[in-house]
Write a protein that holds these residues in place. Structure first.
Motif, PDB file in Angstrom:
ATOM      1  N   LEU A  50       0.858  -1.131   0.007  1.00 38.36           N
ATOM      2  CA  LEU A  50      -0.059   0.121   0.138  1.00 38.36           C
ATOM      3  C   LEU A  50       0.797   1.141   0.066  1.00 38.36           C
ATOM      4  CD1 LEU A  50      -2.771  -1.110   2.451  1.00 38.36           C
ATOM      5  CD2 LEU A  50      -3.265  -0.262   0.194  1.00 38.36           C
ATOM      6  N   ASP A  51       1.884   1.316   0.693  1.00 38.79           N
ATOM      7  CA  ASP A  51       2.826   2.265   1.017  1.00 38.79           C
ATOM      8  C   ASP A  51       3.502   2.596  -0.416  1.00 38.79           C
ATOM      9  OD1 ASP A  51       1.969   2.819   3.557  1.00 38.79           O
ATOM     10  OD2 ASP A  51       3.839   1.719   4.628  1.00 38.79           O
ATOM     11  N   PHE A  52       4.006   1.498  -1.015  1.00 41.71           N
ATOM     12  CA  PHE A  52       4.643   1.424  -2.214  1.00 41.71           C
ATOM     13  C   PHE A  52       3.654   2.256  -3.324  1.00 41.71           C
ATOM     14  CE2 PHE A  52       5.544  -0.500  -6.329  1.00 41.71           C
ATOM     15  CZ  PHE A  52       6.888  -0.076  -6.604  1.00 41.71           C
ATOM     16  N   VAL A  53       2.459   1.732  -3.557  1.00 45.54           N
ATOM     17  CA  VAL A  53       1.800   2.006  -4.692  1.00 45.54           C
ATOM     18  C   VAL A  53       1.145   3.546  -4.430  1.00 45.54           C
ATOM     19  CG1 VAL A  53      -0.664   1.711  -5.680  1.00 45.54           C
ATOM     20  CG2 VAL A  53       0.943  -0.216  -5.307  1.00 45.54           C
ATOM     21  N   GLU A  54       0.829   3.788  -3.327  1.00 41.49           N
ATOM     22  CA  GLU A  54       0.262   5.037  -2.900  1.00 41.49           C
ATOM     23  C   GLU A  54       1.563   6.205  -2.960  1.00 41.49           C
ATOM     24  OE1 GLU A  54      -1.498   4.941   0.899  1.00 41.49           O
ATOM     25  OE2 GLU A  54      -3.219   3.937   0.126  1.00 41.49           O
ATOM     26  N   GLY A  55       2.633   5.675  -2.743  1.00 45.14           N
ATOM     27  CA  GLY A  55       3.983   6.552  -2.709  1.00 45.14           C
ATOM     28  C   GLY A  55       4.246   6.894  -4.314  1.00 45.14           C
ATOM     29  N   LYS A  56       3.655   5.979  -5.285  1.00 45.47           N
ATOM     30  CA  LYS A  56       3.775   6.192  -6.651  1.00 45.47           C
ATOM     31  C   LYS A  56       2.701   7.232  -7.133  1.00 45.47           C
ATOM     32  CE  LYS A  56       7.704   3.957  -7.208  1.00 45.47           C
ATOM     33  NZ  LYS A  56       8.600   4.447  -7.636  1.00 45.47           N
ATOM     34  N   GLY A  57       1.748   7.458  -6.184  1.00 46.57           N
ATOM     35  CA  GLY A  57       0.456   8.268  -6.682  1.00 46.57           C
ATOM     36  C   GLY A  57      -0.614   7.600  -7.293  1.00 46.57           C
ATOM     37  N   GLN A  58      -0.607   6.176  -6.849  1.00 48.29           N
ATOM     38  CA  GLN A  58      -1.602   5.437  -7.487  1.00 48.29           C
ATOM     39  C   GLN A  58      -2.658   4.924  -6.253  1.00 48.29           C
ATOM     40  OE1 GLN A  58      -2.012   5.468 -10.674  1.00 48.29           O
ATOM     41  NE2 GLN A  58      -0.161   6.387 -11.381  1.00 48.29           N
ATOM     42  N   ARG A  59      -3.404   3.912  -6.612  1.00 47.40           N
ATOM     43  CA  ARG A  59      -4.128   3.244  -5.622  1.00 47.40           C
ATOM     44  C   ARG A  59      -3.979   1.770  -5.640  1.00 47.40           C
ATOM     45  NH1 ARG A  59      -9.965   6.112  -6.440  1.00 47.40           N
ATOM     46  NH2 ARG A  59      -9.338   8.471  -6.321  1.00 47.40           N
ATOM     47  N   LEU A  60      -4.100   1.189  -4.354  1.00 52.25           N
ATOM     48  CA  LEU A  60      -4.269  -0.390  -4.093  1.00 52.25           C
ATOM     49  C   LEU A  60      -5.176  -0.630  -3.599  1.00 52.25           C
ATOM     50  CD1 LEU A  60      -2.347  -3.042  -4.511  1.00 52.25           C
ATOM     51  CD2 LEU A  60      -1.354  -2.807  -2.181  1.00 52.25           C
ATOM     52  N   HIS A  61      -6.027  -1.812  -4.079  1.00 53.02           N
ATOM     53  CA  HIS A  61      -7.068  -2.323  -3.407  1.00 53.02           C
ATOM     54  C   HIS A  61      -7.028  -3.825  -2.970  1.00 53.02           C
ATOM     55  CE1 HIS A  61      -9.464   1.340  -4.285  1.00 53.02           C
ATOM     56  NE2 HIS A  61      -8.961   1.020  -5.556  1.00 53.02           N
ATOM     57  N   PRO A  62      -6.496  -4.113  -1.823  1.00 51.88           N
ATOM     58  CA  PRO A  62      -6.000  -5.559  -1.664  1.00 51.88           C
ATOM     59  C   PRO A  62      -7.420  -6.390  -1.259  1.00 51.88           C
ATOM     60  CG  PRO A  62      -4.911  -4.000  -0.133  1.00 51.88           C
ATOM     61  CD  PRO A  62      -5.890  -3.301  -0.731  1.00 51.88           C
ATOM     62  N   ILE A  63      -8.016  -7.524  -1.802  1.00 44.73           N
ATOM     63  CA  ILE A  63      -9.059  -8.198  -1.698  1.00 44.73           C
ATOM     64  C   ILE A  63      -8.621  -9.660  -1.239  1.00 44.73           C
ATOM     65  CG2 ILE A  63     -11.224  -8.993  -2.781  1.00 44.73           C
ATOM     66  CD1 ILE A  63     -10.884  -6.683  -4.775  1.00 44.73           C
ATOM     67  N   ALA A  64      -9.164 -10.001  -0.054  1.00 44.18           N
ATOM     68  CA  ALA A  64      -8.583 -11.242   0.523  1.00 44.18           C
ATOM     69  C   ALA A  64      -9.565 -12.434  -0.235  1.00 44.18           C
ATOM     70  CB  ALA A  64      -8.853 -11.403   1.909  1.00 44.18           C
ATOM     71  N   VAL A  65      -8.892 -13.456  -0.591  1.00 42.36           N
ATOM     72  CA  VAL A  65      -9.637 -14.605  -1.152  1.00 42.36           C
ATOM     73  C   VAL A  65      -9.777 -15.734  -0.235  1.00 42.36           C
ATOM     74  CG1 VAL A  65      -9.724 -16.327  -3.286  1.00 42.36           C
ATOM     75  CG2 VAL A  65      -9.082 -13.864  -3.787  1.00 42.36           C
ATOM     76  N   ASP A  66     -10.860 -16.442  -0.388  1.00 37.88           N
ATOM     77  CA  ASP A  66     -11.111 -17.784   0.561  1.00 37.88           C
ATOM     78  C   ASP A  66     -10.095 -18.653  -0.016  1.00 37.88           C
ATOM     79  OD1 ASP A  66     -11.997 -19.601   1.990  1.00 37.88           O
ATOM     80  OD2 ASP A  66     -13.909 -19.742   1.535  1.00 37.88           O
TER      81      ASP A  66
END
Length: 269
Positions: A50-66
């Motif tokens: 999250l820090d890496f992607v947001e640091g590049k000015g972009q968005r990360l959406h983590p989605i946990a899968v069963d």
């Protein structure tokens, strides 16, 4: 906003960062929403991403899968269960997303992606490329193995544009689970086999040398007397270089010349 799908475990986080860095650097005018489907990544690793992607000015959406969703599906060699998650991505992604581009982590992006991203599906569920130089000889065998006598090719799923609107209407996950269960012993490239077996007539083909350049082919091509798809051609025309197979550019023993692209974007992290 361009939607990108990735599915990795902890081991592939370092190359994932390199792939994303190359994507961002060569598409500076674009805003990206990165959707990460995962089941085997620690909370602190998600925070780091999250820090890496947001640091590049972009968005990360983590989605946990069963993790039980594909627990009985075959995995072997350098393939992991996460490869199956793209087949079920439409179940986890927000309803308002109508298309998304899946990218393997063993890819570097060296040119803008928008032309591919905005391509018309022409009624198909997916857009993908075939590595014809490796699949042409195996086509009759693949048709027999997968029960697809009318298939015109065998598509690589490392770069896969997904028509989510139509996938939600037409893809039956029970059919996918059933196919995997009934064909476990026949699946050589597991999720790729599933996609080609069940959706061979719903895939729109694109040029592999532009949109899914197999780095292994480059090494073979250099031996040809009139090699069209050389380094100069690639720099102008290729969007994705794909480091297919078990040998990867982050391994010390990797000898392929195109590994220098990976090293460059790794250096620029």
């Amino acid at each position: 906003m361009l939607n990108i799908l990735v599915t990795v475990n902890s081991n592939y986080i370092p190359p994932l960062k390199v792939m994303l860095n190359s994507l961002f650097l060569n598409n500076r005018q674009e805003r990206f929403a990165i959707y990460l489907l995962y089941s085997n990544i620690k909370d602190e690793e998600i925070k780091d991403l999250l820090d890496f992607v947001e640091g590049k000015g972009q968005r990360l959406h983590p989605i946990a899968v069963d993790p039980k969703q594909f627990e009985d599906a075959p995995v072997f060699r350098h393939y992991t269960v996460e490869m199956y998650y793209r087949l079920a991505a439409h179940l986890y992604l927000p309803e308002e997303i109508d298309r998304i581009l899946y990218l393997d982590p063993d890819i570097v992006v060296i040119n803008p992606i928008k032309e591919l991203y905005e391509m018309d599906f022409d009624g198909c569920l997916f857009i993908a490329a075939e590595h014809e130089h490796t699949t042409k000889v195996a086509r009759p065998f693949n048709k027999l193995r997968l029960g697809t006598p009318n298939a015109k090719g065998y598509f690589n799923t490392g770069v896969l544009l997904m028509n989510l609107q139509e996938i939600r209407k037409n893809v039956d996950m029970q059919k996918i689970y059933r196919f995997i269960e009934e064909n476990k012993l026949l699946l050589f490239l597991p999720d790729q086999d599933v996609l080609n077996a069940l959706f061979w007539d719903k895939i729109k083909p694109v040029d592999a040398y532009r949109y899914n350049y197999d780095a292994r082919y480059y090494e073979l091509g250099k031996l040809l007397p009139k090699f069209k798809y050389d380094l100069d051609w690639m720099k102008k025309n290729t969007v994705f270089i794909h480091f297919c197979g078990k040998e990867k550019p982050w391994q010390e023993k990797y000898k392929g010349e195109l590994g220098k692209f990976y090293k460059e974007y790794e250096r620029l992290l």
